[in-house]
Scaffold this motif. Structure first.
Motif, PDB file in Angstrom:
ATOM      1  N   HIS A   1       1.576 -31.588  32.043  1.00 39.49           N
ATOM      2  CA  HIS A   1       1.998 -31.170  30.711  1.00 39.49           C
ATOM      3  C   HIS A   1       1.920 -32.381  29.780  1.00 39.49           C
ATOM      4  CE1 HIS A   1       3.874 -27.541  32.560  1.00 39.49           C
ATOM      5  NE2 HIS A   1       4.027 -28.377  33.573  1.00 39.49           N
TER       6      HIS A   1
ATOM      7  N   ASP B   1       3.514 -21.917  36.836  1.00 43.69           N
ATOM      8  CA  ASP B   1       2.723 -22.297  35.659  1.00 43.69           C
ATOM      9  C   ASP B   1       1.416 -22.989  36.055  1.00 43.69           C
ATOM     10  OD1 ASP B   1       4.590 -24.305  36.483  1.00 43.69           O
ATOM     11  OD2 ASP B   1       4.221 -25.432  34.640  1.00 43.69           O
ATOM     12  N   HIS B   2       1.321 -23.412  37.321  1.00 38.74           N
ATOM     13  CA  HIS B   2       0.102 -24.063  37.820  1.00 38.74           C
ATOM     14  C   HIS B   2      -0.750 -23.126  38.672  1.00 38.74           C
ATOM     15  CE1 HIS B   2       1.330 -28.234  36.682  1.00 38.74           C
ATOM     16  NE2 HIS B   2       2.469 -27.569  36.550  1.00 38.74           N
TER      17      HIS B   2
ATOM     18  N   ASP C   1       2.464 -32.423  38.166  1.00 42.98           N
ATOM     19  CA  ASP C   1       3.810 -32.711  37.664  1.00 42.98           C
ATOM     20  C   ASP C   1       4.462 -33.915  38.352  1.00 42.98           C
ATOM     21  OD1 ASP C   1       3.566 -30.623  35.929  1.00 42.98           O
ATOM     22  OD2 ASP C   1       4.917 -29.263  37.001  1.00 42.98           O
TER      23      ASP C   1
ATOM     24  N   HIS D   1       0.036 -28.045  43.083  1.00 47.65           N
ATOM     25  CA  HIS D   1       1.267 -27.591  43.745  1.00 47.65           C
ATOM     26  C   HIS D   1       1.493 -26.114  43.437  1.00 47.65           C
ATOM     27  CE1 HIS D   1       2.718 -28.705  39.721  1.00 47.65           C
ATOM     28  NE2 HIS D   1       3.922 -28.229  39.971  1.00 47.65           N
TER      29      HIS D   1
ATOM     30  N   GLN E   1       0.690 -25.711  30.252  1.00 42.35           N
ATOM     31  CA  GLN E   1       0.305 -26.464  31.449  1.00 42.35           C
ATOM     32  C   GLN E   1      -1.158 -26.882  31.303  1.00 42.35           C
ATOM     33  OE1 GLN E   1      -1.632 -27.298  34.700  1.00 42.35           O
ATOM     34  NE2 GLN E   1      -1.532 -25.069  34.697  1.00 42.35           N
TER      35      GLN E   1
END
Ligand SMILES: [Zn+2]
Ligand SMILES: [Zn+2]
Length: 214
Positions: free
Chosen positions: A192, A60-61, A151, A56, A13
């Motif tokens: 990504h 992974d963020h 994303d 968000h 990420q």
């Protein structure tokens, strides 16, 4: 304003450090994991990390947000409140995706469309871009013609909309009606993969290109 992309977690990420040249105040966008890697870059670049910004609430963020905020007493800015259910569900997300257990947190400030966020001498505009998640936001720095879009949009692709409260039409609307009008020259950092420009995606992205381009 300067920036550096630091890919983190097994999902690679694009965690991003942004900083003001004059004050060296830095914000980290989407610290999903690998805190040591992020903090090493902060100290190597002699920056003063003062804020965490979130696009968000996906693991992974946002996974390392709670730990980082507690460690350095940092405010957590964003995302939009409609992503609260994702943030409250980070423990389940970490189990589901095999991430280290995430320390829970509450954002200091929820963001709305049209808000500004300040970093040293620099000012960023907030765009609420639902679709991938309902509370997804984008950070736009007009002066350097740069956006961090999480994303929402990728080089040649778009965000998934098959998660709870995802919505494909909302996502396409966010891209076409909010991002593309900012200008073809805008460079963007996606959540990504490699960077691109809105013009490039408007021309050739198979999911959201503009048939009337050019
Ligand atoms: Zn996501
Ligand atoms: Zn992601």
């Amino acid at each position: 304003m300067q920036y550096e992309i630091i890919p983190v977690t097994g999902f690679q990420q694009n965690c991003t450090l942004l900083w003001c040249d004059r004050t060296k105040d830095a914000a980290v966008i989407d610290p999903g994991g690998d805190l040591e890697k992020i903090l090493t870059r902060v100290s190597d670049l002699n920056l003063k990390l003062t804020q965490i910004w979130l696009t968000h609430g996906h693991i992974d963020h946002a996974g390392a947000t709670g730990e980082l905020a507690a460690k350095l007493s940092l405010p957590i800015i964003g995302p939009h409140k409609d992503d609260e259910f994702w943030i409250d569900g980070l423990a389940q997300q970490s189990q589901m995706f095999g991430f280290p257990s995430a320390q829970p947190f509450k954002p200091t400030r929820w963001l709305n469309d049209g808000d500004n966020v300040e970093l040293g001498d620099e000012c960023f505009q907030v765009l609420h871009c639902p679709g991938h998640t309902p509370g997804h936001v984008v950070f736009f720095h007009e002066k350097s013609r740069l956006a961090q879009v999480g994303d929402v949009l990728f080089q040649g692709s778009i965000g998934r909309t098959d998660f709870p409260k995802g919505n494909h039409e909302d996502l396409i609307h966010s891209i076409r009606e909010k991002l593309f009008p900012l200008g073809d020259d805008i460079q963007f950092i996606p959540g990504h993969g490699p960077m691109s420009t809105f013009g490039q995606e408007r021309k050739s992205n198979p999911f959201c290109s503009d048939p009337n381009f050019g």
